[in-house]
Design a protein around this motif. Structure first.
Motif, PDB file in Angstrom:
ATOM      1  N   TYR A   8      10.190   5.057   3.425  1.00 16.80           N
ATOM      2  CA  TYR A   8       9.736   6.063   1.847  1.00 16.80           C
ATOM      3  C   TYR A   8      10.427   4.759   1.242  1.00 16.80           C
ATOM      4  O   TYR A   8       9.302   5.070  -0.327  1.00 16.80           O
ATOM      5  N   ILE A   9      10.656   3.878   0.978  1.00 20.11           N
ATOM      6  CA  ILE A   9      10.864   2.579  -0.420  1.00 20.11           C
ATOM      7  C   ILE A   9      10.649   1.700  -0.073  1.00 20.11           C
ATOM      8  O   ILE A   9       9.744   0.899  -0.800  1.00 20.11           O
ATOM      9  N   PHE A  10      10.548   0.583   1.072  1.00 18.25           N
ATOM     10  CA  PHE A  10       9.320  -0.195   0.870  1.00 18.25           C
ATOM     11  C   PHE A  10       9.361  -0.496   2.420  1.00 18.25           C
ATOM     12  O   PHE A  10      10.485  -0.572   3.279  1.00 18.25           O
ATOM     13  N   ASN A  11       7.951  -0.303   2.461  1.00 19.23           N
ATOM     14  CA  ASN A  11       7.467  -0.804   3.597  1.00 19.23           C
ATOM     15  C   ASN A  11       6.808  -2.087   3.801  1.00 19.23           C
ATOM     16  O   ASN A  11       5.807  -2.357   3.400  1.00 19.23           O
ATOM     17  N   PRO A  12       7.011  -3.186   4.862  1.00 17.96           N
ATOM     18  CA  PRO A  12       7.499  -4.507   5.052  1.00 17.96           C
ATOM     19  C   PRO A  12       6.027  -4.866   5.266  1.00 17.96           C
ATOM     20  O   PRO A  12       4.987  -5.972   4.861  1.00 17.96           O
ATOM     21  N   GLU A  13       5.444  -4.476   6.494  1.00 19.59           N
ATOM     22  CA  GLU A  13       4.060  -4.545   7.056  1.00 19.59           C
ATOM     23  C   GLU A  13       2.848  -3.818   5.872  1.00 19.59           C
ATOM     24  O   GLU A  13       2.645  -4.602   5.938  1.00 19.59           O
ATOM     25  N   LEU A  14       3.179  -2.872   4.703  1.00 20.51           N
ATOM     26  CA  LEU A  14       2.193  -2.657   4.353  1.00 20.51           C
ATOM     27  C   LEU A  14       2.336  -3.831   2.784  1.00 20.51           C
ATOM     28  O   LEU A  14       1.438  -4.207   2.328  1.00 20.51           O
ATOM     29  N   ALA A  15       3.397  -3.995   3.022  1.00 17.39           N
ATOM     30  CA  ALA A  15       3.847  -4.998   1.605  1.00 17.39           C
ATOM     31  C   ALA A  15       2.097  -6.558   2.092  1.00 17.39           C
ATOM     32  O   ALA A  15       2.091  -7.074   1.078  1.00 17.39           O
ATOM     33  N   LEU A  16       3.012  -6.893   3.266  1.00 20.13           N
ATOM     34  CA  LEU A  16       2.098  -8.225   3.518  1.00 20.13           C
ATOM     35  C   LEU A  16       0.717  -7.845   3.960  1.00 20.13           C
ATOM     36  O   LEU A  16       0.431  -8.614   3.130  1.00 20.13           O
ATOM     37  N   ASP A  17       0.447  -7.026   4.207  1.00 23.80           N
ATOM     38  CA  ASP A  17      -1.042  -6.944   4.014  1.00 23.80           C
ATOM     39  C   ASP A  17      -1.698  -7.065   2.989  1.00 23.80           C
ATOM     40  O   ASP A  17      -2.424  -6.860   2.676  1.00 23.80           O
ATOM     41  N   SER A  18      -1.152  -5.962   1.805  1.00 21.57           N
ATOM     42  CA  SER A  18      -1.733  -6.200   0.723  1.00 21.57           C
ATOM     43  C   SER A  18      -1.718  -7.126  -0.368  1.00 21.57           C
ATOM     44  O   SER A  18      -2.452  -7.499  -1.086  1.00 21.57           O
ATOM     45  N   LEU A  19      -0.335  -8.099  -0.302  1.00 21.57           N
ATOM     46  CA  LEU A  19       0.012  -9.031  -0.776  1.00 21.57           C
ATOM     47  C   LEU A  19      -1.481 -10.161  -1.296  1.00 21.57           C
ATOM     48  O   LEU A  19      -1.276 -10.351  -2.154  1.00 21.57           O
ATOM     49  N   PRO A  20      -2.207 -10.345  -0.052  1.00 22.59           N
ATOM     50  CA  PRO A  20      -3.347 -11.212  -0.826  1.00 22.59           C
ATOM     51  C   PRO A  20      -4.516 -10.400  -1.581  1.00 22.59           C
ATOM     52  O   PRO A  20      -4.532 -11.295  -2.736  1.00 22.59           O
ATOM     53  N   PHE A  21      -4.183  -9.391  -1.420  1.00 24.40           N
ATOM     54  CA  PHE A  21      -5.255  -8.774  -2.748  1.00 24.40           C
ATOM     55  C   PHE A  21      -4.199  -8.408  -4.048  1.00 24.40           C
ATOM     56  O   PHE A  21      -4.799  -8.649  -4.857  1.00 24.40           O
ATOM     57  N   LEU A  22      -3.227  -8.036  -3.995  1.00 28.61           N
ATOM     58  CA  LEU A  22      -2.275  -7.625  -5.053  1.00 28.61           C
ATOM     59  C   LEU A  22      -2.352  -9.641  -6.043  1.00 28.61           C
ATOM     60  O   LEU A  22      -2.718  -9.424  -7.327  1.00 28.61           O
ATOM     61  N   LEU A  23      -2.056 -10.843  -5.318  1.00 28.60           N
ATOM     62  CA  LEU A  23      -2.635 -12.208  -5.519  1.00 28.60           C
ATOM     63  C   LEU A  23      -3.791 -12.732  -6.171  1.00 28.60           C
ATOM     64  O   LEU A  23      -3.982 -13.012  -6.700  1.00 28.60           O
ATOM     65  N   ARG A  24      -4.769 -11.346  -5.889  1.00 30.99           N
ATOM     66  CA  ARG A  24      -5.728 -12.064  -6.863  1.00 30.99           C
ATOM     67  C   ARG A  24      -5.977 -11.275  -7.931  1.00 30.99           C
ATOM     68  O   ARG A  24      -6.654 -12.165  -8.969  1.00 30.99           O
ATOM     69  N   GLY A  25      -5.330 -10.248  -8.753  1.00 26.14           N
ATOM     70  CA  GLY A  25      -4.997 -10.249 -10.061  1.00 26.14           C
ATOM     71  C   GLY A  25      -4.026 -11.548 -10.246  1.00 26.14           C
ATOM     72  O   GLY A  25      -3.946 -11.292 -11.703  1.00 26.14           O
ATOM     73  N   VAL A  26      -3.552 -12.302 -10.225  1.00 26.90           N
ATOM     74  CA  VAL A  26      -2.876 -13.551 -10.715  1.00 26.90           C
ATOM     75  C   VAL A  26      -3.862 -13.638 -11.684  1.00 26.90           C
ATOM     76  O   VAL A  26      -3.319 -14.117 -12.630  1.00 26.90           O
ATOM     77  N   PRO A  27      -4.827 -14.566 -11.479  1.00 26.26           N
ATOM     78  CA  PRO A  27      -6.119 -15.595 -11.978  1.00 26.26           C
ATOM     79  C   PRO A  27      -6.408 -14.458 -13.944  1.00 26.26           C
ATOM     80  O   PRO A  27      -5.833 -15.263 -14.670  1.00 26.26           O
TER      81      PRO A  27
END
Length: 227
Positions: A8-27
């Motif tokens: 409930y604090i950190f879900n590694p699987e969700l973080a890994l799956d969501s990382l590419p979408f979050l990185l789209r915001g870097v530009p």
């Protein structure tokens, strides 16, 4: 005592799956930060020169500007631009509003950096240039400002890092930067904690990279500062 339920604090699987979408915001994050800082440096230099001007009107105008920008929350100023200006028929899209906000706000801090850097250059260099027949403009452009820029590198880098972190506020007006994308995933998956920890790690990595570049610039520039 109950065991901590880490899922409930950190879900590694969700973080890994969501990382590419979050990185789209870097530009968006870096684009807003770099463009805003560049524009802020131009405006900041003008304000700094106004603060150093013999004209009392220019000095007080610049002082009031700096006082207002440093004394008001960035989020409030952002809302004034994005939500307030349309009431007087001036409207910008979310990305433009964010750049205007961070440029004008950052300029206030950058102007103080430039002002103190220019003032820290020995007064004798102005006098020596005058003796050699150089005009005040040439002295400022060729002698004073190059030294002032080198002195200003460390604090300017700190302003850039602050702007990079501050771009997260652009999520409040739906700019698709890193934090906004994290909010989208957090709402969809009902797991904001994982997303916020992940986005914090992304900002940390970005700022660490810029911190290394800052150290390099300081090392290089220190070799050329006139003692």
């Amino acid at each position: 005592m109950d065991a901590i339920e880490w899922q409930y604090i950190f879900n590694p699987e969700l973080a890994l799956d969501s990382l590419p979408f979050l990185l789209r915001g870097v530009p968006y994050t870096l684009g807003i930060a770099l463009v805003s800082t560049a524009i802020g440096m131009v405006i900041g230099m003008i304000i700094a020169l106004m603060r150093l001007s013999p004209s009392r009107a220019l000095r007080w105008t610049a002082r009031i500007y700096v006082s207002f920008m440093r004394g008001t929350p960035v989020l409030v100023f952002l809302f004034l631009i994005y939500f307030g200006l349309p009431f007087i028929n001036i409207q910008f899209n979310a990305l433009t509003s964010a750049i205007i906000c961070f440029s004008l706000n950052g300029a206030a801090y950058i102007s103080e950096i430039f002002r103190s850097s220019i003032s820290s250059v020995e007064r004798g260099q102005w006098e020596a240039s005058a003796v050699l027949g150089m005009s005040p403009y040439i002295t400022l452009k060729d002698i004073i400002l190059p030294q002032a820029f080198r002195i200003a590198i460390p604090p300017l880098s700190s302003v850039l890092l602050d702007v990079i972190k501050g771009t997260s506020l652009a999520a409040m007006i739906t700019v698709n930067e890193i934090f906004q994308n994290a909010r989208v995933v957090g709402g969809r998956e009902h797991d904001y904690m994982t997303m916020y920890i992940l986005v914090a790690a992304i900002y940390w990595v970005i700022c660490s990279i810029f911190g290394i570049f800052q150290d390099y610039l300081e090392t290089v520039s220190s070799r050329y500062i006139i003692k």
